[in-house]
Design an enzyme around this catalytic site. Structure first.
Site, mmCIF file in Angstrom:
data_model
loop_
_atom_site.group_PDB
_atom_site.id
_atom_site.type_symbol
_atom_site.label_atom_id
_atom_site.label_comp_id
_atom_site.label_asym_id
_atom_site.label_seq_id
_atom_site.Cartn_x
_atom_site.Cartn_y
_atom_site.Cartn_z
ATOM 1 N N ASN A 104 -0.834 -0.972 2.289
ATOM 2 C CA ASN A 104 -0.539 0.195 1.457
ATOM 3 C C ASN A 104 -1.067 -0.076 0.048
ATOM 4 O O ASN A 104 -0.468 -0.844 -0.695
ATOM 5 C CB ASN A 104 0.984 0.413 1.446
ATOM 6 C CG ASN A 104 1.405 1.496 0.481
ATOM 7 O OD1 ASN A 104 0.580 2.282 0.011
ATOM 8 N ND2 ASN A 104 2.707 1.538 0.178
ATOM 9 N N LYS B 55 -1.197 1.879 -2.432
ATOM 10 C CA LYS B 55 -0.489 2.661 -3.461
ATOM 11 C C LYS B 55 -1.510 3.338 -4.401
ATOM 12 O O LYS B 55 -2.625 3.648 -3.979
ATOM 13 C CB LYS B 55 0.503 1.789 -4.227
ATOM 14 C CG LYS B 55 1.397 0.978 -3.298
ATOM 15 C CD LYS B 55 2.587 0.385 -3.975
ATOM 16 C CE LYS B 55 3.300 -0.524 -2.997
ATOM 17 N NZ LYS B 55 4.608 -0.933 -3.444
ATOM 18 N N HIS C 45 8.191 6.227 2.372
ATOM 19 C CA HIS C 45 8.165 4.996 1.573
ATOM 20 C C HIS C 45 9.241 5.089 0.496
ATOM 21 O O HIS C 45 9.494 6.172 -0.043
ATOM 22 C CB HIS C 45 6.774 4.809 0.940
ATOM 23 C CG HIS C 45 6.608 3.465 0.319
ATOM 24 N ND1 HIS C 45 7.102 3.175 -0.932
ATOM 25 C CD2 HIS C 45 6.043 2.324 0.782
ATOM 26 C CE1 HIS C 45 6.840 1.906 -1.210
ATOM 27 N NE2 HIS C 45 6.201 1.367 -0.186
ATOM 28 N N GLU D 214 9.245 4.405 -2.521
ATOM 29 C CA GLU D 214 8.792 4.996 -3.793
ATOM 30 C C GLU D 214 8.799 6.528 -3.713
ATOM 31 O O GLU D 214 9.095 7.206 -4.696
ATOM 32 C CB GLU D 214 7.411 4.436 -4.164
ATOM 33 C CG GLU D 214 7.520 2.985 -4.621
ATOM 34 C CD GLU D 214 6.298 2.130 -4.350
ATOM 35 O OE1 GLU D 214 5.198 2.662 -4.127
ATOM 36 O OE2 GLU D 214 6.464 0.887 -4.353
ATOM 37 N N GLU E 18 11.639 -1.746 5.352
ATOM 38 C CA GLU E 18 11.272 -2.239 4.024
ATOM 39 C C GLU E 18 12.505 -2.248 3.129
ATOM 40 O O GLU E 18 12.845 -1.204 2.526
ATOM 41 C CB GLU E 18 10.214 -1.327 3.405
ATOM 42 C CG GLU E 18 8.920 -1.288 4.189
ATOM 43 C CD GLU E 18 7.749 -0.971 3.279
ATOM 44 O OE1 GLU E 18 6.804 -1.758 3.263
ATOM 45 O OE2 GLU E 18 7.795 0.038 2.560
ATOM 46 N N GLY F 16 7.666 -5.154 -3.888
ATOM 47 C CA GLY F 16 7.014 -5.403 -5.171
ATOM 48 C C GLY F 16 7.798 -6.321 -6.096
ATOM 49 O O GLY F 16 7.491 -6.406 -7.281
ATOM 50 N N SER G 174 7.216 -7.741 -0.226
ATOM 51 C CA SER G 174 6.752 -9.034 -0.750
ATOM 52 C C SER G 174 6.260 -9.978 0.338
ATOM 53 O O SER G 174 6.474 -11.200 0.260
ATOM 54 C CB SER G 174 7.850 -9.690 -1.601
ATOM 55 O OG SER G 174 8.130 -8.878 -2.725
ATOM 56 N N GLY H 242 2.039 -4.316 0.627
ATOM 57 C CA GLY H 242 1.666 -3.627 -0.609
ATOM 58 C C GLY H 242 0.718 -4.477 -1.434
ATOM 59 O O GLY H 242 -0.484 -4.560 -1.161
ATOM 60 N N GLY H 243 1.253 -5.157 -2.433
ATOM 61 C CA GLY H 243 0.440 -5.911 -3.390
ATOM 62 C C GLY H 243 -0.625 -6.795 -2.760
ATOM 63 O O GLY H 243 -1.788 -6.788 -3.196
HETATM 64 C C1 PEP Z 1 5.098 -1.590 0.153
HETATM 65 O O1 PEP Z 1 4.900 -0.952 -0.877
HETATM 66 O O2 PEP Z 1 5.156 -0.996 1.239
HETATM 67 C C2 PEP Z 1 5.285 -3.031 0.045
HETATM 68 C C3 PEP Z 1 5.735 -3.660 1.083
HETATM 69 O O3 PEP Z 1 4.958 -3.603 -1.176
HETATM 70 P P1 PEP Z 1 4.880 -5.175 -1.518
HETATM 71 O O4 PEP Z 1 4.218 -5.851 -0.337
HETATM 72 O O5 PEP Z 1 4.063 -5.250 -2.739
HETATM 73 O O6 PEP Z 1 6.273 -5.641 -1.692
#
Ligand code: PEP
Length: 249
Positions: free
Chosen positions: A9, A11, A94, A96, A166, A172, A212, A233-234
């Site tokens: 993802n 973002k 998600h 967010e 999640e 994040g 994470s 994500g990141g």
């Molecule tokens: C996400 O946004 O779905 C996510 C899992 O982010 P991160 O891996 O950065 O925690």
């Protein structure tokens, strides 16, 4: 055997040129060393059509879709439009979107239905906030999120869905769920699916972990019997890190 999946993802990151470069690199790494993992990237809406052209072994997802199909909804992008870019998946729910854009279960269910009608596969996110975990309400929170959305679907539609657990406190933050916390929630979700639908459906459901996840912790998370991959994500913004996570399955 259920499908192993790693989805990235992105973002609201990358320009089109940066996104193309990242997508090309991920596709090249997967092409050079393919495995039995389905690899998906989810760039911003604006990049989908262009990125589709450079992917051959990696699938394409959007990060959201509208809760209506057409009409006077300025700035929205419908499931049908996403499908027309060549994308095959869409992330829905998600945290967010739930928190920053106040998307509630009723809206999320509409999005899931429209995605399925447009032949997109939803990657549906659920997960508790830190306060809910601290109060010992994490199981009931996730149960309620599923009961008012995915469990309203007919069997044949539910079978299409990919679930991503999640925990909001892990997204994040650099603070991932422990392998034990991930496994117990994934096992719980699978049991709920078995009770609501049947065990053929729960055995076949892919449940991804997100929060994470990085090359250093992916293997211990993915080694759990009910964790079928990750929503990243990141770490998905770096092709080598993302591919190292793919290879951790
Ligand atoms: C996400 O946004 O779905 C996510 C899992 O982010 P991160 O891996 O950065 O925690």
């Amino acid at each position: 055997m259920r499908k192993k999946i790693v989805a990235g993802n992105w973002k609201m990151n990358t320009t089109i040129d940066e996104g193309l470069q990242l997508a090309r690199e991920v596709n090249r790494l997967v092409d050079n060393d393919p495995g039995d993992v389905l690899v998906i990237v989810a760039p911003p809406f604006s990049h989908l059509s262009e990125i589709k052209k450079v992917l051959s072994v990696v699938a394409l997802s959007a990060q959201n879709c509208a809760s209506e199909n057409r009409g006077a909804f300025t700035g929205e992008v419908s499931a049908e439009m996403i499908k027309s870019t060549g994308a095959e998946y869409v992330i829905i729910g998600h945290s967010e979107r739930r928190t920053l854009f106040r998307e509630e279960d009723e809206i999320l269910l509409k999005k899931v239905k429209l995605a399925l009608e447009s032949d997109l596969i939803p990657i549906f996110c659920c997960g508790e906030k830190l306060s809910e975990r601290e109060q010992g309400k994490h199981f009931i929170t996730v149960q309620d999120q599923l009961a008012s959305t995915l469990f309203m679907l007919e069997d044949k539609n539910f079978r299409q869905i990919i679930i991503a657990y999640e925990p909001v406190w892990a997204i994040g933050t650099g603070l991932n769920a422990t392998p034990e916390q991930a496994q117990e929630m994934h096992e719980f979700i699978r049991r709920l699916i078995g009770q609501h639908f049947n065990t053929d459906i729960s055995d076949a459901a892919s449940i991804l972990y997100g929060g994470s996840c990085k090359p250093s912790n992916a293997k211990e998370l993915f080694d759990n019997p009910d964790v079928d991959g990750g929503l990243i994500g990141g770490a998905s913004l770096n092709a080598n890190d993302f591919f190292a996570i793919v290879k951790s399955i």
